[in-house]
Design a protein around this motif. Structure first.
Motif, PDB file in Angstrom:
ATOM      1  N   ILE A 184       0.883  -1.176   0.000  1.00  0.00           N
ATOM      2  CA  ILE A 184       0.000   0.000   0.000  1.00  0.00           C
ATOM      3  C   ILE A 184       0.916   1.221   0.000  1.00  0.00           C
ATOM      4  CG2 ILE A 184      -1.750   1.289   1.271  1.00  0.00           C
ATOM      5  CD1 ILE A 184      -2.774  -1.354   2.407  1.00  0.00           C
ATOM      6  N   LEU A 185       0.812   1.995  -1.065  1.00  0.00           N
ATOM      7  CA  LEU A 185       1.685   3.165  -1.193  1.00  0.00           C
ATOM      8  C   LEU A 185       1.010   4.394  -0.609  1.00  0.00           C
ATOM      9  CD1 LEU A 185       2.804   2.662  -4.926  1.00  0.00           C
ATOM     10  CD2 LEU A 185       3.989   1.880  -2.870  1.00  0.00           C
ATOM     11  N   LYS A 186       1.830   5.189   0.121  1.00  0.00           N
ATOM     12  CA  LYS A 186       1.364   6.496   0.600  1.00  0.00           C
ATOM     13  C   LYS A 186       2.497   7.460   0.331  1.00  0.00           C
ATOM     14  CE  LYS A 186      -0.712   8.894   4.393  1.00  0.00           C
ATOM     15  NZ  LYS A 186      -0.537   9.190   5.797  1.00  0.00           N
ATOM     16  N   ASP A 187       2.224   8.543  -0.345  1.00  0.00           N
ATOM     17  CA  ASP A 187       3.258   9.502  -0.756  1.00  0.00           C
ATOM     18  C   ASP A 187       4.409   8.778  -1.469  1.00  0.00           C
ATOM     19  OD1 ASP A 187       1.753  11.509   0.540  1.00  0.00           O
ATOM     20  OD2 ASP A 187       2.713  11.029   2.455  1.00  0.00           O
ATOM     21  N   GLY A 188       4.049   7.809  -2.279  1.00  0.00           N
ATOM     22  CA  GLY A 188       5.046   7.123  -3.105  1.00  0.00           C
ATOM     23  C   GLY A 188       5.819   6.015  -2.413  1.00  0.00           C
ATOM     24  N   LEU A 189       5.621   5.860  -1.113  1.00  0.00           N
ATOM     25  CA  LEU A 189       6.373   4.823  -0.398  1.00  0.00           C
ATOM     26  C   LEU A 189       5.440   3.735   0.125  1.00  0.00           C
ATOM     27  CD1 LEU A 189       8.874   6.963   1.713  1.00  0.00           C
ATOM     28  CD2 LEU A 189       9.393   5.536  -0.273  1.00  0.00           C
ATOM     29  N   ILE A 203      -8.802   4.595   2.765  1.00  0.00           N
ATOM     30  CA  ILE A 203      -9.828   4.529   1.717  1.00  0.00           C
ATOM     31  C   ILE A 203     -10.597   5.853   1.704  1.00  0.00           C
ATOM     32  CG2 ILE A 203     -11.957   3.398   0.927  1.00  0.00           C
ATOM     33  CD1 ILE A 203     -10.906   0.767   2.108  1.00  0.00           C
ATOM     34  N   GLU A 204     -10.990   6.299   2.918  1.00  0.00           N
ATOM     35  CA  GLU A 204     -11.777   7.550   3.025  1.00  0.00           C
ATOM     36  C   GLU A 204     -11.031   8.727   2.424  1.00  0.00           C
ATOM     37  OE1 GLU A 204     -12.706   8.043   7.191  1.00  0.00           O
ATOM     38  OE2 GLU A 204     -13.832   6.154   7.124  1.00  0.00           O
ATOM     39  N   THR A 205      -9.707   8.763   2.636  1.00  0.00           N
ATOM     40  CA  THR A 205      -8.931   9.913   2.154  1.00  0.00           C
ATOM     41  C   THR A 205      -8.469   9.745   0.710  1.00  0.00           C
ATOM     42  OG1 THR A 205      -6.993   8.907   3.159  1.00  0.00           O
ATOM     43  CG2 THR A 205      -8.083  10.627   4.449  1.00  0.00           C
ATOM     44  N   GLY A 206      -8.840   8.640   0.083  1.00  0.00           N
ATOM     45  CA  GLY A 206      -8.531   8.456  -1.336  1.00  0.00           C
ATOM     46  C   GLY A 206      -7.110   7.976  -1.601  1.00  0.00           C
ATOM     47  N   VAL A 207      -6.358   7.645  -0.558  1.00  0.00           N
ATOM     48  CA  VAL A 207      -4.991   7.123  -0.756  1.00  0.00           C
ATOM     49  C   VAL A 207      -5.088   5.720  -1.371  1.00  0.00           C
ATOM     50  CG1 VAL A 207      -2.864   6.409   0.427  1.00  0.00           C
ATOM     51  CG2 VAL A 207      -4.051   8.489   1.153  1.00  0.00           C
ATOM     52  N   TYR A 209      -7.375   3.406  -3.676  1.00  0.00           N
ATOM     53  CA  TYR A 209      -8.451   3.549  -4.662  1.00  0.00           C
ATOM     54  C   TYR A 209      -8.369   2.381  -5.656  1.00  0.00           C
ATOM     55  CZ  TYR A 209      -4.506   5.182  -7.360  1.00  0.00           C
ATOM     56  OH  TYR A 209      -3.286   5.225  -7.978  1.00  0.00           O
ATOM     57  N   GLY A 210      -9.293   2.347  -6.587  1.00  0.00           N
ATOM     58  CA  GLY A 210      -9.259   1.397  -7.714  1.00  0.00           C
ATOM     59  C   GLY A 210      -9.053  -0.045  -7.283  1.00  0.00           C
ATOM     60  N   GLY A 211      -8.120  -0.723  -7.977  1.00  0.00           N
ATOM     61  CA  GLY A 211      -7.888  -2.152  -7.770  1.00  0.00           C
ATOM     62  C   GLY A 211      -7.388  -2.501  -6.373  1.00  0.00           C
ATOM     63  N   MET A 212      -6.884  -1.503  -5.626  1.00  0.00           N
ATOM     64  CA  MET A 212      -6.410  -1.791  -4.267  1.00  0.00           C
ATOM     65  C   MET A 212      -7.591  -1.971  -3.313  1.00  0.00           C
ATOM     66  SD  MET A 212      -3.739  -2.410  -2.518  1.00  0.00           S
ATOM     67  CE  MET A 212      -2.400  -2.075  -3.649  1.00  0.00           C
ATOM     68  N   ILE A 213      -8.756  -1.412  -3.684  1.00  0.00           N
ATOM     69  CA  ILE A 213      -9.915  -1.484  -2.771  1.00  0.00           C
ATOM     70  C   ILE A 213     -10.400  -2.927  -2.548  1.00  0.00           C
ATOM     71  CG2 ILE A 213     -12.347  -0.789  -2.470  1.00  0.00           C
ATOM     72  CD1 ILE A 213     -11.548   2.000  -3.265  1.00  0.00           C
ATOM     73  N   PRO A 214     -10.691  -3.706  -3.615  1.00  0.00           N
ATOM     74  CA  PRO A 214     -11.109  -5.097  -3.333  1.00  0.00           C
ATOM     75  C   PRO A 214     -10.055  -5.893  -2.573  1.00  0.00           C
ATOM     76  CG  PRO A 214     -10.906  -4.707  -5.714  1.00  0.00           C
ATOM     77  CD  PRO A 214     -10.776  -3.376  -5.043  1.00  0.00           C
ATOM     78  N   LYS A 215      -8.781  -5.560  -2.791  1.00  0.00           N
ATOM     79  CA  LYS A 215      -7.700  -6.269  -2.089  1.00  0.00           C
ATOM     80  C   LYS A 215      -7.777  -6.002  -0.585  1.00  0.00           C
ATOM     81  CE  LYS A 215      -4.448  -5.796  -5.219  1.00  0.00           C
ATOM     82  NZ  LYS A 215      -5.047  -6.797  -6.099  1.00  0.00           N
ATOM     83  N   VAL A 216      -7.842  -4.721  -0.208  1.00  0.00           N
ATOM     84  CA  VAL A 216      -7.849  -4.439   1.240  1.00  0.00           C
ATOM     85  C   VAL A 216      -9.179  -4.875   1.870  1.00  0.00           C
ATOM     86  CG1 VAL A 216      -6.090  -2.631   1.180  1.00  0.00           C
ATOM     87  CG2 VAL A 216      -8.491  -1.980   0.954  1.00  0.00           C
ATOM     88  N   LYS A 217     -10.264  -4.792   1.099  1.00  0.00           N
ATOM     89  CA  LYS A 217     -11.555  -5.245   1.658  1.00  0.00           C
ATOM     90  C   LYS A 217     -11.509  -6.742   1.938  1.00  0.00           C
ATOM     91  CE  LYS A 217     -14.882  -1.747   0.434  1.00  0.00           C
ATOM     92  NZ  LYS A 217     -15.902  -1.317  -0.519  1.00  0.00           N
ATOM     93  N   ALA A 218     -10.935  -7.500   0.993  1.00  0.00           N
ATOM     94  CA  ALA A 218     -10.808  -8.951   1.200  1.00  0.00           C
ATOM     95  C   ALA A 218      -9.889  -9.214   2.392  1.00  0.00           C
ATOM     96  CB  ALA A 218     -10.250  -9.613  -0.061  1.00  0.00           C
ATOM     97  N   ALA A 219      -8.841  -8.405   2.512  1.00  0.00           N
ATOM     98  CA  ALA A 219      -7.904  -8.568   3.635  1.00  0.00           C
ATOM     99  C   ALA A 219      -8.631  -8.308   4.952  1.00  0.00           C
ATOM    100  CB  ALA A 219      -6.727  -7.608   3.477  1.00  0.00           C
ATOM    101  N   LEU A 220      -9.378  -7.234   5.023  1.00  0.00           N
ATOM    102  CA  LEU A 220     -10.070  -6.881   6.267  1.00  0.00           C
ATOM    103  C   LEU A 220     -11.062  -7.963   6.654  1.00  0.00           C
ATOM    104  CD1 LEU A 220     -10.746  -3.033   5.868  1.00  0.00           C
ATOM    105  CD2 LEU A 220      -8.837  -4.191   6.982  1.00  0.00           C
ATOM    106  N   LYS A 221     -11.754  -8.493   5.642  1.00  0.00           N
ATOM    107  CA  LYS A 221     -12.751  -9.523   5.916  1.00  0.00           C
ATOM    108  C   LYS A 221     -12.055 -10.778   6.470  1.00  0.00           C
ATOM    109  CE  LYS A 221     -16.974 -11.352   4.044  1.00  0.00           C
ATOM    110  NZ  LYS A 221     -16.672 -12.805   3.986  1.00  0.00           N
ATOM    111  N   SER A 222     -10.942 -11.159   5.874  1.00  0.00           N
ATOM    112  CA  SER A 222     -10.307 -12.390   6.363  1.00  0.00           C
ATOM    113  C   SER A 222      -9.606 -12.189   7.701  1.00  0.00           C
ATOM    114  CB  SER A 222      -9.359 -13.020   5.334  1.00  0.00           C
ATOM    115  OG  SER A 222      -8.819 -12.076   4.503  1.00  0.00           O
ATOM    116  N   LEU A 223      -9.288 -10.946   8.057  1.00  0.00           N
ATOM    117  CA  LEU A 223      -8.691 -10.699   9.380  1.00  0.00           C
ATOM    118  C   LEU A 223      -9.685 -10.985  10.508  1.00  0.00           C
ATOM    119  CD1 LEU A 223      -6.557  -7.447   8.992  1.00  0.00           C
ATOM    120  CD2 LEU A 223      -5.758  -9.768   9.386  1.00  0.00           C
ATOM    121  N   LYS A 224     -10.975 -10.969  10.153  1.00  0.00           N
ATOM    122  CA  LYS A 224     -11.995 -11.282  11.170  1.00  0.00           C
ATOM    123  C   LYS A 224     -11.951 -12.765  11.539  1.00  0.00           C
ATOM    124  CE  LYS A 224     -15.140  -7.557  10.063  1.00  0.00           C
ATOM    125  NZ  LYS A 224     -15.945  -7.209   8.901  1.00  0.00           N
TER     126      LYS A 224
END
Ligand SMILES: Nc1ncnc2c1ncn2[C@@H]1O[C@H](COP(=O)(O)OP(=O)(O)O)[C@@H](O)[C@H]1O
Ligand SMILES: CC(=O)N[C@@H](CCC(=O)OP(=O)(O)O)C(=O)O
Length: 261
Positions: A184-189, A203-207, A209-224
């Motif tokens: 997950i990149l923030k300010d290029g890093l 996600i809320e701040t738009g850092v 977006y796009g294809g990274m969203i389903p990835k982190v959503k799947a990650a969050l779901k499996s962390l449960k």
């Protein structure tokens, strides 16, 4: 079964995966872990749809899937991409078995929203017995994200979502998203580690977006479930080694102490 490692290979990085990557997947198996590959193939699907002059669009990160689109998605994912990955795994001296989520009801789904998205499914159940049988036979499953509903209709499933559901159902000890960026990149890093709470903020701040969203959503779901963390790593450098960390972003659950501070 302990030591299950679900490795999601994104379409964005398939062409960049090295021979060493596949060797290292096979090595995991030889060292007593149980790797399972779940793959995407978005760019290959786009290319084939263009060749066939079939229009498709993305709604909220998911491909609107008409029956024509579904036929093409199945052809590309279950045919070209799946078999390429089987070949590369076997070139790495492992025995791979390629299958799709619709085989033996491996990935049962329900429609997300037929009107809005057509044949797009979200996972409701996983035939874990089938996967465990394959693993037990020392095979490496390579799974294309085509699901099936209770009536036998096939559905297109986002590959990140499919990987998350399979990892969760199997009680996997690791889930790794292999993609075309360093994490997950923030300010290029690439962020070394983020909590579930921070991911929501990104996600809320738009850092994110796009294809990274389903990835982190799947990650969050499996962390449960049982997973302590999920990783996002770059396919260009990804090489697995038992007991060694991979470079990339680790997504963890925020502890209660952290959430009150
Ligand atoms: N914060 C972020 N950090 C890294 N990549 C991001 C971020 N937000 C969005 N992206 C996008 O997500 C893409 C990876 O998702 P995607 O293209 O769907 O890959 P894959 O085919 O591997 O699933 C990156 O190439 C990048 O364009
Ligand atoms: C419903 C939906 O959007 N399905 C995806 C399945 C492939 C996929 O997810 O591939 P990546 O991992 O390369 O993104 C699609 O049709 O593109």
């Amino acid at each position: 079964m302990s030591g299950i490692v679900v490795i999601k290979c994104g379409g964005s990085t398939l062409a960049e995966l090295t021979d060493e990557f596949f060797h290292s997947v096979v090595r995991l198996k030889q060292e007593g872990k149980h790797p399972i590959i779940v793959h995407g193939g978005g760019p290959d699907i786009n290319q084939m749809l263009e060749t066939l002059a079939i229009k498709s669009e993305f709604v909220g990160g998911l491909r609107k899937t008409t029956s024509d689109v579904l036929e093409t998605v199945e052809m590309v994912l279950c045919g070209r991409v799946n078999k390429k990955l089987v070949k590369r795994t076997q070139d790495g001296h492992g025995l791979a078995v390629g299958l799709a989520g619709c085989d033996a009801n491996l990935l049962m789904v329900k429609p997300v929203d037929i009107k809005k998205l057509g044949f797009v499914g979200e996972p409701v159940a996983v035939n874990t017995e089938l996967i465990l049988t394959l693993i037990d036979q020392d095979l490496i499953p390579v799974i294309a994200p085509i699901g099936v509903d209770e009536f036998g209709t096939h559905f297109n499933v986002n590959a990140d979502t499919a990987a998350g559901a399979i990892a969760e159902a199997l009680g996997a000890s690791e889930l790794i998203f292999v993609t075309d960026v360093d994490g997950i990149l923030k300010d290029g890093l690439a962020l070394e580690s983020v909590t579930d709470v921070e991911v929501h903020r990104l996600i809320e701040t738009g850092v994110i977006y796009g294809g990274m969203i389903p990835k982190v959503k799947a990650a969050l779901k499996s962390l449960k479930g049982s997973l302590p963390f999920v990783r996002i790593v770059n396919g260009k450098q990804a090489v697995f080694a038992v007991g060694e960390g991979l470079k990339g972003t680790k997504i963890t659950k925020q502890t209660t102490a952290e959430s009150v501070s």
